[in-house]
Design an enzyme around this catalytic site. Structure first.
Site, short mmCIF file in Angstrom:
data_model
loop_
_atom_site.label_atom_id
_atom_site.label_comp_id
_atom_site.label_asym_id
_atom_site.label_seq_id
_atom_site.Cartn_x
_atom_site.Cartn_y
_atom_site.Cartn_z
N LYS A 80 0.83 -1.21 0.00
CA LYS A 80 0.00 0.00 0.00
C LYS A 80 0.87 1.26 0.00
O LYS A 80 1.89 1.31 0.69
CB LYS A 80 -0.91 -0.04 1.23
CG LYS A 80 -2.01 1.01 1.27
CD LYS A 80 -2.90 0.76 2.49
CE LYS A 80 -4.01 1.76 2.61
NZ LYS A 80 -4.86 1.50 3.81
N SER A 155 -9.53 1.70 2.79
CA SER A 155 -8.56 2.47 2.04
C SER A 155 -7.52 1.63 1.30
O SER A 155 -6.72 2.16 0.52
CB SER A 155 -7.84 3.44 2.98
OG SER A 155 -7.14 2.76 4.01
N SER A 179 -10.22 -0.94 6.82
CA SER A 179 -9.55 -0.63 5.55
C SER A 179 -8.77 -1.77 4.93
O SER A 179 -8.34 -1.67 3.79
CB SER A 179 -8.61 0.58 5.73
OG SER A 179 -9.35 1.76 5.82
#
Length: 470
Positions: A80, A155, A179
């Site tokens: 990420k 996210s 997330s």
């Protein structure tokens, strides 16, 4: 090559060790797939083909020399784009961070590399990670591999989309209110939100410290629970940069140890009403576990209304006030989704020290209260979200329909510091994945994974998205 594009980590490493395939071949196949699917999905923010090829050649040489190989030798992973990898842009979805390039790896990235993993690139997020849809002004939106009209979640949406589409074998996300688990649920893969301190969050943006260490964690994402467990084992362990870092030894569960473990089907009026298809998936998971020797029964958990209010206090007003001060001179550059979050988070005005200290105390007492209720029921089963993946642009913070209503099943775990895993179980009538959530007590992450794997084994093989029709 049988292990591409959807092979497990064990299958990939076995084929490399047996010299049936080389890391160089895997990397080249991976780049061809990314080149085909990145224009559709927009999962990646930054790609490092030359770096990956160099790592692949080095990995191949080690195999040919008969050297000792790590548990992830030659495995291609993504990460990420809010987690530091030396020399890569780490924007966390924001124009305000587009020029930030870290000089050293986050500890978890170092551990993955030391285990032999080849890092391909980093993946898209909403701005500052503050939404359940991955879209921002810097790199745009990420689409769901199952249906491009739908969100990959947030996210960690770019990470979930890349893994589900076979653009990486697994990777790392982060989770402050679902997330990891929500994008995994939306995209039909697995993910673990670990107990704070099990995997160091050093090198993550936003940084976690003090009260915020409980809220946000980093964790593994992959297509199978066995892969999630392997990534967890590689990344776990203490680090002095993480305030909650804990030297907790890894534990393995034998099947006979799991027989008779009490599983509660979570019931709470505070969590809202999940869709019929979502409820059916949880009921199916309960039946599958019952058939494998678990004792499964309804379990009403009290206090989640207060847990959700406290989670929002930290995730909303506290973090929102911090963000508002940090972007005070750059408000014209932030995304509409971040602006919407800030408007709701800061609608009550500044918070006082007394409010903050009371919330910290209330959280600790409530956490103890919930742990007491779970004394004899160490694992709970629930939805991840009330709905499958929504269409692009339909996520919001609006009262009554927004994230604070649809994502409650995931959010309370971040307040209490409990581990939770998402495992895919079926499809909606629209053909979108539905995952179920397995919840455990703090530092019993391995038990959560063992129960999740029991569901997965009873379910049958992992199902790939039909990318050609997406």
């Amino acid at each position: 090559m049988s292990c591409f594009p959807y092979g497990t980590l064990a299958e990939i490493t076995q084929e490399i060790r047996s010299k049936s395939v080389s890391p160089v071949e895997i990397v080249e196949l991976q780049w061809k797939r990314i080149e085909t699917l990145q224009p559709k999905l927009n999962a990646f923010v930054h790609l490092d083909p030359e770096g990956a090829r160099e790592q692949a050649r080095a990995a191949e040489n080690l195999v040919l020399r008969g050297a000792q190989l790590g548990p992830l030798h030659g495995v291609t992973l993504s990460i990420k784009s809010c987690i530091d990898v030396a020399g890569w842009p780490c924007p966390a979805g924001s124009l305000l961070r587009r020029d930030y390039v870290p000089k050293q790896d986050a500890p978890l990235a170092s551990r993955l590399k030391a285990a032999g993993a080849i890092l391909l690139g980093n993946t898209n997020t909403p701005e500052f990670l503050m939404a359940y849809e991955t879209n921002n002004r810097l790199t745009g939106k990420t689409s769901n591999p199952w249906n491009l009209a739908h969100s990959a979640g947030g996210s960690s949406g770019g990470e979930a989309a890349a893994i589900a589409a076979g653009c990486s074998a697994g990777g790392v996300g982060s989770d402050g209110g679902g997330s990891i688990r929500v994008p995994a649920h939306f995209c039909g893969i697995c993910g673990l939100k670990p107990t704070p301190g099990r995997i160091p969050a050093t090198g993550h943006f936003p940084p976690g410290s003090g009260a915020f260490s409980w809220i946000g964690v980093v964790g593994p994402m992959a297509r199978t629970i066995a892969d999630v467990r392997l990534l967890f084992e590689v990344m776990a362990g203490p680090d002095p940069g993480d305030a909650l870092s804990a030297p907790v030894p890894l534990r393995a569960y034998r099947e006979r140890e799991l027989r008779g473990v009490r599983i509660g089907i979570l019931e709470s009026d505070a969590l809202g009403v999940a869709s019929p298809e979502t409820r059916a998936a949880v009921e199916q998971a309960a039946r599958l576990l019952g058939g494998r020797g678990f004792l499964v029964e309804p379990f009403r958990l009290e206090g989640l209304d207060r847990a959700l209010d406290l989670w929002w206090f930290f995730f909303g007003p506290v973090i929102g006030n911090l963000f508002e001060h940090s972007i005070a001179d750059d408000e014209d550059q932030i995304s509409p989704m971040l602006r919407e979050y800030l408007s709701y988070a800061n609608s009550g005005g500044p918070i006082t020290l007394d409010q903050f200290m009371k919330a910290c105390t209330d959280r600790d007492f409530l956490r103890a209260e919930i742990l007491c209720q779970m004394r004899d029921t160490p694992v709970l089963l629930s939805p991840v979200s009330t709905i499958p993946a929504f269409r692009h642009g339909e996520g919001n913070y609006l009262p009554g329909t927004g994230y604070r209503d649809t994502m409650r099943f995931s959010q309370w775990l971040n307040l209490t510091g409990f581990p939770g895993a998402s495992v895919p179980l079926g499809l909606s009538n629209e053909g979108l994945p539905i995952g179920v959530q397995i919840i455990g007590r703090p530092f019993e992450d391995e038990l959560v994974l063992a129960v999740a794997e029991a569901i997965e084994q009873a379910r049958g093989p992992w199902q790939a998205p039909l990318l050609e029709s997406a």
